[in-house]
Design an enzyme around this catalytic site. Structure first.
Site, PDB file in Angstrom:
ATOM      1  N   ASP A  63       0.689  -1.238   0.190  1.00 48.03           N
ATOM      2  CA  ASP A  63      -0.228   0.039  -0.064  1.00 48.03           C
ATOM      3  C   ASP A  63       0.868   1.347  -0.013  1.00 48.03           C
ATOM      4  OD1 ASP A  63      -2.447  -1.180  -0.099  1.00 48.03           O
ATOM      5  OD2 ASP A  63      -2.488  -1.560   2.192  1.00 48.03           O
TER       6      ASP A  63
ATOM      7  N   TYR B 242       4.617  -9.281   7.451  1.00 40.72           N
ATOM      8  CA  TYR B 242       4.055  -7.677   7.900  1.00 40.72           C
ATOM      9  C   TYR B 242       4.239  -7.435   9.101  1.00 40.72           C
ATOM     10  CZ  TYR B 242       1.548  -8.318   3.181  1.00 40.72           C
ATOM     11  OH  TYR B 242       1.231  -8.634   2.035  1.00 40.72           O
TER      12      TYR B 242
ATOM     13  N   TYR C 176      -5.192  -8.874   1.897  1.00 38.99           N
ATOM     14  CA  TYR C 176      -5.293  -7.719   2.451  1.00 38.99           C
ATOM     15  C   TYR C 176      -5.121  -7.434   4.005  1.00 38.99           C
ATOM     16  CZ  TYR C 176      -7.015  -6.281  -2.317  1.00 38.99           C
ATOM     17  OH  TYR C 176      -7.105  -6.118  -3.614  1.00 38.99           O
TER      18      TYR C 176
END
Ligand code: ZN
Ligand code: ZN
Length: 472
Positions: free
Chosen positions: A295, A363, A436
């Site tokens: 992102d 992440y 996501y």
């Protein structure tokens, strides 16, 4: 019915003026390992020997017609220039061609194909003279362009192609190859020798495309194939998209709101990398291919994300990768860093794009909580999520540009780190490429199932996201 080859060639030469290259090309699929010029030379010589044989039989009166034909063939346009033919003509006391033609024939190497500028198909394009002109042209046009391999292409005027087609039908020839492929192979080998660069059929650095009207009017156009560079990038600042986005309001045309830049964001990873790359390669533009993307507000940390940058029309192909790395890292200071730059290929770029969904990513997500979360709940989250397949509908935040569909993505590992503020927590999440993560945390109003918010029974929001690893 099988027609004796020598009769076919005799008929062809009686009707058409051809050089050895164009003669041989009509029989290109017969015999292997020899070039068309040599093939043509053999066929013409065979016909001359045959004609000699017929003339020697003069005692046989019934052969009169044949003898006349053989004489015509020897003295006609199709035969007279070859050294063998001139000797035969003298021997047989037949009319000799003009002295200059004779001198030219004499000067010729008897073992070289006859490259006649009177050839009705090529007009002498295959002659040594025209070939050296073409090589010279290619050499001049490629000055300043660096390349390690080449390929030759060509465009011939349709009248040549049609003439050859008609001739083949007229004389019943079925073994020919296209003048284009003959020319490309022939000139490719000449050019490769003259410029000392190998011919590469699959991945040539440059393609020389010759436009042939006739032997006096030939042009060449050089097509420079893309140059590919592989590397990994780290994005150490937030708010930078991977690739350049056209301004939404004006579609990239430039307007007051975007200060006439046509850009939605003033900077991008692509632009930080491409400017120094263009400086180093003399290219006219780039295409940026990342192994997935993060992102805009997420950082890309750890080893970095693999990418291949495709440089269009790069004139300098020997790149000092160390200097380029330094130039990019200096230009993009505190925003983007690259490492591991090296030459790449079109195949690797395709691979990178196709395999992006098969990668796994790690992440780090700094999240805000509604109320403090206890260890038991965190343990439950880990147990429920690890190995689970998420059902993720396209997030509401990207629905304006992506179709609504449900993606299945697997979560591989979940762990956490507590921070000083009890209303914040860091999750370390490993998941399949394309998951996501923000929605895995927030649930996106139930559009991602299961989710951290849903399982924990409180609204948890991802405040800052970093990609730590991209694994292939
Ligand atoms: Zn020719
Ligand atoms: Zn605009």
């Amino acid at each position: 019915m099988h027609v004796v080859l020598v009769e076919l060639v005799k008929d062809l030469l009686a009707k058409h003026k051809l050089c050895d290259h164009c003669l041989g090309r009509q029989f290109a699929s017969l015999g292997t390992g020899i070039d068309n010029g040599f093939r043509g030379m053999i066929l013409r010589s065979t016909v001359l020997l045959d004609a000699h044989g017929i003339i020697k039989d003069e005692s046989d009166a019934s052969q009169d017609g044949k003898i006349t034909g053989a004489r015509t063939l020897l003295t006609g346009q199709g035969g007279q220039l070859q050294p063998l033919a001139t000797k035969l003509l003298a021997h047989l006391n037949l009319p000799l061609p003009a002295p200059d033609v004779l001198a030219r024939a004499k000067a010729r190497d008897t073992m070289a194909p006859w490259d006649w500028d009177g050839c009705e198909l090529c007009g002498g394009v295959f002659s040594k003279q025209v070939q050296s002109k073409l090589v010279q042209l290619a050499r001049e046009q490629s000055t300043g362009i660096e390349f390690k391999s080449l390929l030759v292409g060509s465009r011939f005027s349709t009248s040549v192609v049609e003439k050859e087609e008609e001739m083949r039908v007229e004389c019943g020839l079925k073994w020919g190859e296209a003048i284009k492929s003959h020319f490309n192979r022939f000139v490719g080998s000449e050019l490769s020798q003259a410029l000392d660069k190998p011919v590469d059929f699959k991945n040539p650095d440059v393609v020389f495309i010759f436009a042939i009207e006739n032997k006096d009017s030939a042009g060449v156009e050089i097509q420079i194939n893309p140059l590919f560079i592989y590397g990994k990038y780290r994005k150490i600042a937030r708010g930078i998209p991977q690739t350049h986005w056209p301004h939404r309001a004006c579609g990239g045309a430039g307007c007051e709101e975007c200060n006439y830049t046509g850009k939605q964001y003033m900077e991008s990873v692509e632009e930080y990398i491409s400017k120094p790359v263009l400086d180093a390669t003399g290219g006219s533009g780039v295409r940026f291919h990342g192994a997935g993307r993060e992102d805009i507000d997420a950082r890309m940390l750890g080893e970095g994300r693999p990418f291949v940058i495709e440089v269009l029309c790069g004139k300098k192909r020997t790149v000092d990768y160390e200097a380029l790395t330094a130039a990019i890292n200096d230009f993009a200071k505190d925003k983007v860093e690259v490492s591991g730059l090296r030459p790449s290929t079109n195949e690797e770029m395709q691979d990178l794009k196709e395999n992006a969904p098969d990668t796994t990513k790690k992440y780090k997500a700094l999240c805000t909580l509604e109320h403090p979360i206890d260890d038991a709940t965190l343990g439950m989250l880990k147990a429920k999520l690890e190995g689970t397949t998420l059902h993720q509908q396209t997030p509401t935040r990207v629905l304006h540009r992506r179709a609504n569909k449900t993606r299945l993505k697997k979560v591989l590992a979940v762990s956490w780190e507590r921070v000083e503020n009890p209303l914040e927590i860091v999750f370390i999440i490993e998941a399949m490429g394309g998951t996501y993560i923000k929605e895995l945390i927030s649930s996106d109003e139930g559009r991602t199932q299961p989710s951290i918010s849903g399982l924990a029974g409180q609204k948890i929001v991802c405040k800052e996201l970093d990609v730590l690893e991209v694994n292939h």
